[in-house]
Design a protein around this motif. Structure first.
Motif, PDB file in Angstrom:
ATOM      1  N   ARG A  85      -1.045  -1.121   3.342  1.00 54.17           N
ATOM      2  CA  ARG A  85      -1.827  -2.309   3.679  1.00 54.17           C
ATOM      3  C   ARG A  85      -0.962  -3.462   4.198  1.00 54.17           C
ATOM      4  NH1 ARG A  85      -6.954  -3.981   2.164  1.00 54.17           N
ATOM      5  NH2 ARG A  85      -7.444  -1.843   2.754  1.00 54.17           N
ATOM      6  N   TYR A  86       0.252  -3.632   3.640  1.00 54.24           N
ATOM      7  CA  TYR A  86       1.008  -4.854   3.904  1.00 54.24           C
ATOM      8  C   TYR A  86       2.331  -4.666   4.637  1.00 54.24           C
ATOM      9  CZ  TYR A  86      -2.350  -6.622   0.525  1.00 54.24           C
ATOM     10  OH  TYR A  86      -3.506  -6.960  -0.131  1.00 54.24           O
ATOM     11  N   THR A  87       2.643  -3.422   5.065  1.00 49.98           N
ATOM     12  CA  THR A  87       3.843  -3.216   5.876  1.00 49.98           C
ATOM     13  C   THR A  87       3.462  -2.443   7.141  1.00 49.98           C
ATOM     14  OG1 THR A  87       4.558  -1.025   5.059  1.00 49.98           O
ATOM     15  CG2 THR A  87       5.137  -2.958   3.711  1.00 49.98           C
ATOM     16  N   SER A  88       4.400  -2.398   8.059  1.00 49.54           N
ATOM     17  CA  SER A  88       4.165  -1.662   9.304  1.00 49.54           C
ATOM     18  C   SER A  88       4.829  -0.290   9.288  1.00 49.54           C
ATOM     19  CB  SER A  88       4.701  -2.476  10.495  1.00 49.54           C
ATOM     20  OG  SER A  88       6.084  -2.742  10.339  1.00 49.54           O
ATOM     21  N   LEU A  89       5.386   0.111   8.157  1.00 51.98           N
ATOM     22  CA  LEU A  89       6.009   1.429   8.057  1.00 51.98           C
ATOM     23  C   LEU A  89       4.986   2.529   8.322  1.00 51.98           C
ATOM     24  CD1 LEU A  89       8.242   1.228   4.847  1.00 51.98           C
ATOM     25  CD2 LEU A  89       9.038   1.576   7.179  1.00 51.98           C
ATOM     26  N   ASP A 121      -9.135   0.294   7.679  1.00 57.07           N
ATOM     27  CA  ASP A 121     -10.269  -0.416   7.088  1.00 57.07           C
ATOM     28  C   ASP A 121      -9.773  -1.513   6.139  1.00 57.07           C
ATOM     29  OD1 ASP A 121     -12.601  -1.287   5.944  1.00 57.07           O
ATOM     30  OD2 ASP A 121     -13.290   0.678   5.265  1.00 57.07           O
ATOM     31  N   LYS A 122      -9.610  -2.710   6.653  1.00 62.38           N
ATOM     32  CA  LYS A 122      -9.076  -3.820   5.857  1.00 62.38           C
ATOM     33  C   LYS A 122     -10.064  -4.313   4.798  1.00 62.38           C
ATOM     34  CE  LYS A 122      -5.344  -3.870   8.381  1.00 62.38           C
ATOM     35  NZ  LYS A 122      -4.087  -3.320   7.828  1.00 62.38           N
ATOM     36  N   SER A 123     -11.312  -3.921   4.893  1.00 69.90           N
ATOM     37  CA  SER A 123     -12.315  -4.384   3.930  1.00 69.90           C
ATOM     38  C   SER A 123     -12.433  -3.469   2.716  1.00 69.90           C
ATOM     39  CB  SER A 123     -13.691  -4.491   4.607  1.00 69.90           C
ATOM     40  OG  SER A 123     -14.140  -3.201   5.024  1.00 69.90           O
ATOM     41  N   PHE A 124     -11.780  -2.288   2.791  1.00 71.60           N
ATOM     42  CA  PHE A 124     -11.879  -1.331   1.680  1.00 71.60           C
ATOM     43  C   PHE A 124     -11.083  -1.840   0.488  1.00 71.60           C
ATOM     44  CE2 PHE A 124     -10.828   2.376  -0.843  1.00 71.60           C
ATOM     45  CZ  PHE A 124     -12.003   3.115  -0.825  1.00 71.60           C
ATOM     46  N   THR A 125     -11.704  -1.841  -0.712  1.00 72.32           N
ATOM     47  CA  THR A 125     -11.055  -2.331  -1.928  1.00 72.32           C
ATOM     48  C   THR A 125     -10.857  -1.181  -2.907  1.00 72.32           C
ATOM     49  OG1 THR A 125     -12.088  -4.493  -1.681  1.00 72.32           O
ATOM     50  CG2 THR A 125     -11.208  -3.944  -3.857  1.00 72.32           C
ATOM     51  N   ILE A 126      -9.640  -1.056  -3.378  1.00 64.75           N
ATOM     52  CA  ILE A 126      -9.335  -0.051  -4.391  1.00 64.75           C
ATOM     53  C   ILE A 126      -9.650  -0.643  -5.755  1.00 64.75           C
ATOM     54  CG2 ILE A 126      -7.475   1.200  -5.542  1.00 64.75           C
ATOM     55  CD1 ILE A 126      -6.159   1.551  -2.821  1.00 64.75           C
ATOM     56  N   LYS A 127     -10.571  -0.013  -6.476  1.00 60.95           N
ATOM     57  CA  LYS A 127     -10.985  -0.524  -7.772  1.00 60.95           C
ATOM     58  C   LYS A 127     -10.189   0.139  -8.891  1.00 60.95           C
ATOM     59  CE  LYS A 127     -15.729  -1.424  -6.266  1.00 60.95           C
ATOM     60  NZ  LYS A 127     -17.160  -1.123  -6.501  1.00 60.95           N
ATOM     61  N   LYS A 128      -9.859  -0.648  -9.887  1.00 60.61           N
ATOM     62  CA  LYS A 128      -9.149  -0.129 -11.051  1.00 60.61           C
ATOM     63  C   LYS A 128     -10.160   0.498 -12.019  1.00 60.61           C
ATOM     64  CE  LYS A 128      -5.270  -3.340 -10.904  1.00 60.61           C
ATOM     65  NZ  LYS A 128      -4.492  -4.367 -11.653  1.00 60.61           N
ATOM     66  N   THR A 129      -9.781   1.627 -12.598  1.00 60.12           N
ATOM     67  CA  THR A 129     -10.636   2.285 -13.579  1.00 60.12           C
ATOM     68  C   THR A 129     -10.256   1.825 -14.984  1.00 60.12           C
ATOM     69  OG1 THR A 129      -9.104   4.146 -13.699  1.00 60.12           O
ATOM     70  CG2 THR A 129     -10.913   4.317 -12.128  1.00 60.12           C
ATOM     71  N   GLU A 130     -11.164   2.039 -15.924  1.00 58.41           N
ATOM     72  CA  GLU A 130     -10.878   1.689 -17.307  1.00 58.41           C
ATOM     73  C   GLU A 130      -9.751   2.560 -17.840  1.00 58.41           C
ATOM     74  OE1 GLU A 130     -14.504   0.567 -19.863  1.00 58.41           O
ATOM     75  OE2 GLU A 130     -15.225   2.061 -18.435  1.00 58.41           O
ATOM     76  N   SER A 131      -8.915   1.968 -18.672  1.00 61.47           N
ATOM     77  CA  SER A 131      -7.813   2.736 -19.248  1.00 61.47           C
ATOM     78  C   SER A 131      -8.340   3.738 -20.264  1.00 61.47           C
ATOM     79  CB  SER A 131      -6.805   1.813 -19.943  1.00 61.47           C
ATOM     80  OG  SER A 131      -7.347   1.322 -21.148  1.00 61.47           O
TER      81      SER A 131
END
Length: 292
Positions: free
Chosen positions: A75-79, A114-124
């Motif tokens: 998301r945040y590098t050009s590699l 897709d810059k709008s896609f959000t990765i959601k954290k699951t419950e531990s």
């Protein structure tokens, strides 16, 4: 250690060493033995302590760290994705793509676009355990146990697949053959491995009978002395199927909030009830946790 909070802080400091090493070495193979040595934690209990603190097995944490780091780099590098895969420890870009999609529901290339896609954290795992599980388990007694002699046979495989009945029947046949019978023979299990960490075909378990007389080895039947010492002894009533939940409670809830340290010794399970005569929910088991 003087207080419960000090004990938790003590192990969190050790965990910080592990986490720092993991995140500084994602690009290479991370050996569990190395992590245990760095943190100065016993290999006997490393997996259970680290899971209690992390809320997930150490291997799962490493995998998640690799994938979440890859997501940030995508998301945040050009590699390019191939370079990112190698930088976080995947042998091939296809391995990253497969695991990334399985965990996040989107491919690395699609996630980059897709810059709008959000990765959601699951419950531990720890949160889910506390919400869903109720166990019939007593607060532990702290006991000093003497050395005990036993005869045993080694089983290997998933704990829920082993033929315990045949193993203990074989041990009782040996008791009869060697005339070892006395009052006070105990049924003891020694579970060496954590099923959430060790592959099922490599899990080791000793079915044991504590005896008072001297015995000699015979074929698959071994003889040894179980060293005594201080133990926290938990009484659990319920099905053997919930043993993993029992251990999660002991290490997640009790141990981290106690003032005890663990000793280099295998955990013991003492089976008080006969599973062939007692219904599963009434089975009584004592769990012996070796402590200093």
């Amino acid at each position: 250690m003087e207080s419960k909070q000090t004990n938790k802080a003590f192990y969190k400091q050790k965990l910080n060493i592990i986490i720092e090493y993991i995140h500084n070495n994602l690009d290479r193979k991370i050996d569990i033995k190395t992590l245990a040595e760095l943190s100065n934690l016993s290999l006997f209990h490393f997996h259970r302590i680290s899971r209690a603190l992390l809320g997930e097995p150490i291997g799962a944490y490493i995998s998640r760290a690799r994938l979440e780091t890859a997501a940030k780099m995508i998301r945040y590098t050009s590699l390019d994705i191939e370079s990112i895969a190698y930088n976080v420890g995947f042998e091939t870009p296809s391995s990253l793509s497969k695991q990334f999609k399985a965990r996040f529901g989107i491919s690395p290339s699609a996630y980059r676009k897709d810059k709008s896609f959000t990765i959601k954290k699951t419950e531990s795992m720890l949160t889910l355990f506390k919400r869903d599980k109720t166990l019939n388990i007593k607060k532990p007694k702290i006991l000093n146990i003497e050395d005990k002699k036993c005869i045993y046979t080694r089983l290997q495989g998933g704990y829920k697949t082993l033929d315990y009945i045949s193993a203990y029947e074989t041990l009782w046949q040996e008791v009869k053959a060697q005339k070892l019978f006395t009052a006070g023979i105990e049924h003891l299990g020694l579970p060496y491995d954590d099923p959430q960490v060790t592959e099922s075909d490599k899990i080791r378990y000793d079915a044991s009978l504590i005896i008072k007389k001297d015995a000699v080895p015979n074929g698959d039947i071994g003889v040894k002395t179980l060293k005594g010492g201080k133990f926290a002894v938990f009484l659990y009533q319920g099905s053997y199927n919930f043993f993993q939940d029992v251990y999660n409670y002991i290490f997640n809830d009790w141990f981290l909030n106690s003032s005890y340290e663990l000793r280099e010794q295998v955990i013991r399970e003492k089976y008080i009830s006969n599973p062939q005569r007692v219904t599963p929910y009434k089975l009584k088991t004592e769990i012996y946790i070796p402590i200093k």
